[in-house]
Design an enzyme around this catalytic site. Structure first.
Site, PDB file in Angstrom:
ATOM      1  N   ARG A 115       0.848  -1.192   0.000  1.00 44.60           N
ATOM      2  CA  ARG A 115       0.000   0.000   0.000  1.00 44.60           C
ATOM      3  C   ARG A 115       0.876   1.232   0.000  1.00 44.60           C
ATOM      4  NH1 ARG A 115      -2.408  -1.174   5.594  1.00 44.60           N
ATOM      5  NH2 ARG A 115      -0.317  -2.075   5.666  1.00 44.60           N
TER       6      ARG A 115
ATOM      7  N   GLY B  40      -9.903   5.763  -3.657  1.00 49.38           N
ATOM      8  CA  GLY B  40      -9.211   6.405  -4.773  1.00 49.38           C
ATOM      9  C   GLY B  40      -7.861   5.748  -4.960  1.00 49.38           C
TER      10      GLY B  40
ATOM     11  N   CYS C  13      -4.791   2.260  -7.755  1.00 49.40           N
ATOM     12  CA  CYS C  13      -5.000   0.808  -7.803  1.00 49.40           C
ATOM     13  C   CYS C  13      -6.470   0.405  -7.814  1.00 49.40           C
ATOM     14  CB  CYS C  13      -4.257   0.143  -6.654  1.00 49.40           C
ATOM     15  SG  CYS C  13      -2.485   0.309  -6.828  1.00 49.40           S
TER      16      CYS C  13
HETATM   17  C1  UDX Z   1      -4.154  -0.847  -2.481  1.00 56.95           C
HETATM   18  C2  UDX Z   1      -4.106  -2.205  -1.767  1.00 56.95           C
HETATM   19  O1  UDX Z   1      -4.399  -2.032  -0.395  1.00 56.95           O
HETATM   20  C3  UDX Z   1      -2.736  -2.829  -1.920  1.00 56.95           C
HETATM   21  O2  UDX Z   1      -2.709  -4.125  -1.344  1.00 56.95           O
HETATM   22  C4  UDX Z   1      -2.394  -2.954  -3.397  1.00 56.95           C
HETATM   23  O3  UDX Z   1      -1.132  -3.468  -3.584  1.00 56.95           O
HETATM   24  C5  UDX Z   1      -2.503  -1.604  -4.060  1.00 56.95           C
HETATM   25  O4  UDX Z   1      -3.774  -1.034  -3.853  1.00 56.95           O
HETATM   26  P1  UDX Z   1      -3.383   1.619  -1.939  1.00 56.95           P
HETATM   27  O5  UDX Z   1      -4.045   1.986  -3.207  1.00 56.95           O
HETATM   28  O6  UDX Z   1      -2.062   2.169  -1.623  1.00 56.95           O
HETATM   29  O7  UDX Z   1      -3.277   0.008  -1.836  1.00 56.95           O
HETATM   30  O8  UDX Z   1      -4.359   2.114  -0.786  1.00 56.95           O
HETATM   31  P2  UDX Z   1      -5.303   1.501   0.340  1.00 56.95           P
HETATM   32  O9  UDX Z   1      -4.687   1.729   1.656  1.00 56.95           O
HETATM   33  O10 UDX Z   1      -5.711   0.154   0.003  1.00 56.95           O
HETATM   34  O11 UDX Z   1      -6.552   2.489   0.185  1.00 56.95           O
HETATM   35  C6  UDX Z   1      -7.230   2.546  -1.040  1.00 56.95           C
HETATM   36  C7  UDX Z   1      -8.360   3.560  -0.950  1.00 56.95           C
HETATM   37  O12 UDX Z   1      -9.406   3.049  -0.131  1.00 56.95           O
HETATM   38  C8  UDX Z   1      -7.934   4.894  -0.346  1.00 56.95           C
HETATM   39  O13 UDX Z   1      -8.562   5.941  -1.045  1.00 56.95           O
HETATM   40  C9  UDX Z   1      -8.489   4.810   1.078  1.00 56.95           C
HETATM   41  O14 UDX Z   1      -8.803   6.092   1.599  1.00 56.95           O
HETATM   42  C10 UDX Z   1      -9.766   4.003   0.853  1.00 56.95           C
HETATM   43  N1  UDX Z   1     -10.220   3.255   2.042  1.00 56.95           N
HETATM   44  C11 UDX Z   1      -9.407   2.294   2.576  1.00 56.95           C
HETATM   45  C12 UDX Z   1     -11.487   3.529   2.570  1.00 56.95           C
HETATM   46  O15 UDX Z   1     -12.221   4.397   2.095  1.00 56.95           O
HETATM   47  N2  UDX Z   1     -11.912   2.799   3.648  1.00 56.95           N
HETATM   48  C13 UDX Z   1     -11.143   1.813   4.214  1.00 56.95           C
HETATM   49  O16 UDX Z   1     -11.596   1.192   5.181  1.00 56.95           O
HETATM   50  C14 UDX Z   1      -9.841   1.563   3.663  1.00 56.95           C
END
Ligand code: UDX
Length: 459
Positions: free
Chosen positions: A153, A273, A276
């Site tokens: 992440r 957002g 990924c």
């Molecule tokens: C994600 C995956 O977690 C990771 O395993 C993969 O390799 C790449 O994509 P990342 O995009 O860095 O990682 O962010 P992540 O922490 O997963 O959050 C993604 C989005 O979801 C963010 O916008 C975050 O704000 C949102 N989110 C996350 C929520 O709205 N609620 C949650 O409970 C968790």
């Protein structure tokens, strides 16, 4: 082992640095010459906690080198492909960068090469790669192709790479599987100098999951799509809580206590957002479609996510009545905390909607303002959260940076036109804020009104 990493984005740079950290001799290439020059001069092209220190450390001991793709291909026995696979207009993943790397490998490599997909790719890409290498292979080279999806992440990529829950590899030859097991052995045994923690040896050892290439490729898309689905699910529950007068925080807590559900990724907010989830959900829908499977469930996940922005803007409109001419402070632009990444950040979509209705935005983000300026140049960027809140009719919290939890609320109250906080991440405590006279509006039925305001309203 001598390893090559093609592409120095979040995944490539973290992979190269961490493979060097655990003891390998790594050559990382980048086709963007400006970025390559920065890296060769020790300048970081992105913000990621711990990564700069790790790179500095391994370069000092000569275990990490930056250069061209051609040099990288000659360097290592195993080549990790970490180039971008951005979405095409129809939602498919754009694989042209992967194909270009494969063509160069076919031309340049001599002897045996293990070619490893680390970029997020649709299922059966490995099969295409294998075919491509054998068709264009000129030097009688022997290839194995493997999939090794990344689950790191942004904001915690170094920790996620060195302390993963699992390492997934997909290979169709014992030689390739053994080579990947050898590459990851220090992480599987948690035996390496950890740049983050002192007590690493006691950490949980990750599972090394070896399967076939197609299954490994699907694990990545399925995992990200499932997490995105979990977020959209709790966001729908949040809407329901608002409608029936329940508290989504409590509902999520109650759900998460069931180990079959688990508390992770049950935080409601303004939508997911980043580079990924949005593109991986789209790509997975397309992959399914092309295989005759109608993944309508994921289309709903996407729709729910897209509606989060309008739902939040409606909440702000309900509080401020007319948006035109209102001064609104925005705290947080990045798609999540601890990163400077604003790609597909819900905050930017919310700002654009508010601006379209004539609101004036004063924004602050600890790391992402430079990148946000490229997306939305015409708004006021501020030095800190207080400057952004000066004379504001409302503060909107759009990214849950830790520093926003440590605000001097008394001081803030004195700066704002109206003491109103609309929290798009449920990051703040309604009780704290109402005790300082703020009217607090969160997600999913979480809200708070200061005593005096309540008595005024209730007479
Ligand atoms: C994600 C995956 O977690 C990771 O395993 C993969 O390799 C790449 O994509 P990342 O995009 O860095 O990682 O962010 P992540 O922490 O997963 O959050 C993604 C989005 O979801 C963010 O916008 C975050 O704000 C949102 N989110 C996350 C929520 O709205 N609620 C949650 O409970 C968790």
């Amino acid at each position: 082992m001598k390893l090559s990493v093609i592409g120095a984005g979040y995944v490539g740079l973290t992979t190269a640095a961490c493979l060097a950290q655990i003891g390998h001799d790594v050559f990382c290439s980048e086709s963007d010459l400006d970025k390559l020059a920065k890296l060769q001069n020790g300048v970081m092209p992105l913000f990621e906690p711990h990564l700069e220190d790790v790179i500095e450390g391994v370069r000092k001991v000569g275990r990490l080198h930056f250069g061209s793709t051609e040099d990288a291909i000659v360097w290592g026995d195993a080549i990790f492909i970490c180039v971008g696979t951005p979405p095409l207009a129809n939602g498919d993943a754009d694989l042209h960068a992967i194909e270009a790397v494969a063509r160069t490998i076919a031309k340049r490599a001599t002897g045996y090469r293990l070619v490893i997909e680390k970029s997020t790719v649709p299922v059966q890409t490995g099969a295409q790669l294998r075919k491509h290498l054998s068709v264009h292979g000129t030097n009688g080279s022997k290839y194995d192709v493997a999939s090794n999806p990344e689950f790191l992440r942004e904001g915690s990529s170094v920790e996620d790479f060195l302390h993963p829950d699992r390492i997934v590899i997909g290979a169709d030859s014992p030689r390739a599987t053994d080579l990947l097991r050898e590459i990851y052995e220090p992480i599987v045994q948690q035996r390496f100098d950890c740049p983050i923690h002192s007590d690493c040896p006691k950490r949980k050892k990750p599972i090394f999951l070896a399967t076939d290439t197609n299954s490994a490729e699907l694990i990545k898309h399925a995992s990200n799509s499932f997490l995105a689905m979990k977020i959209s699910f709790i966001n729908m529950v949040a809407n329901l809580c608002e409608a029936v007068g329940a508290d989504v925080t409590k509902v999520a807590q109650g759900m998460g206590l069931d180990p079959r559900i688990g508390p992770a990724f049950l935080n409601p907010g303004i939508g997911f957002g980043g580079f990924c989830f949005p593109k991986d959900v789209q790509a997975f829908i397309r992959i399914a479609e092309k295989s005759g499977c109608d993944f309508s469930l994921l289309r709903e996940v996407e729709k729910i996510n897209q509606r989060r922005v309008e739902h939040f803007v409606e909440q702000v409109r309900n509080e401020l009545w007319v948006l035109r001419g209102k001064k609104i402070a925005v705290w947080g632009l990045a798609f999540k905390p601890n990163t400077d990444d604003v790609r597909f950040a819900p905050a930017l979509s919310i700002i654009r909607s508010l601006q379209a209705e004539g609101a004036r935005i004063q924004a602050y983000d600890p790391e992402a303002m430079e990148k946000a300026k490229n997306e939305i140049p015409d708004l006021t960027y501020c030095q800190n959260a207080y400057e952004a809140a000066k004379g504001a009719d409302a503060v909107l919290l759009l990214t849950e940076w830790e520093e926003f939890r440590a605000i001097d609320w008394k001081r803030l109250g004195g700066l704002m036109e109206r003491s109103l906080i609309v929290d798009g991440r449920n990051a703040l405590s309604p009780d704290d804020l109402t005790s300082y006279g703020f009217h607090y509006v969160g997600i999913g039925g979480v809200s708070g009104t200061p005593q005096e305001l309540t008595s005024l309203v209730n007479g």
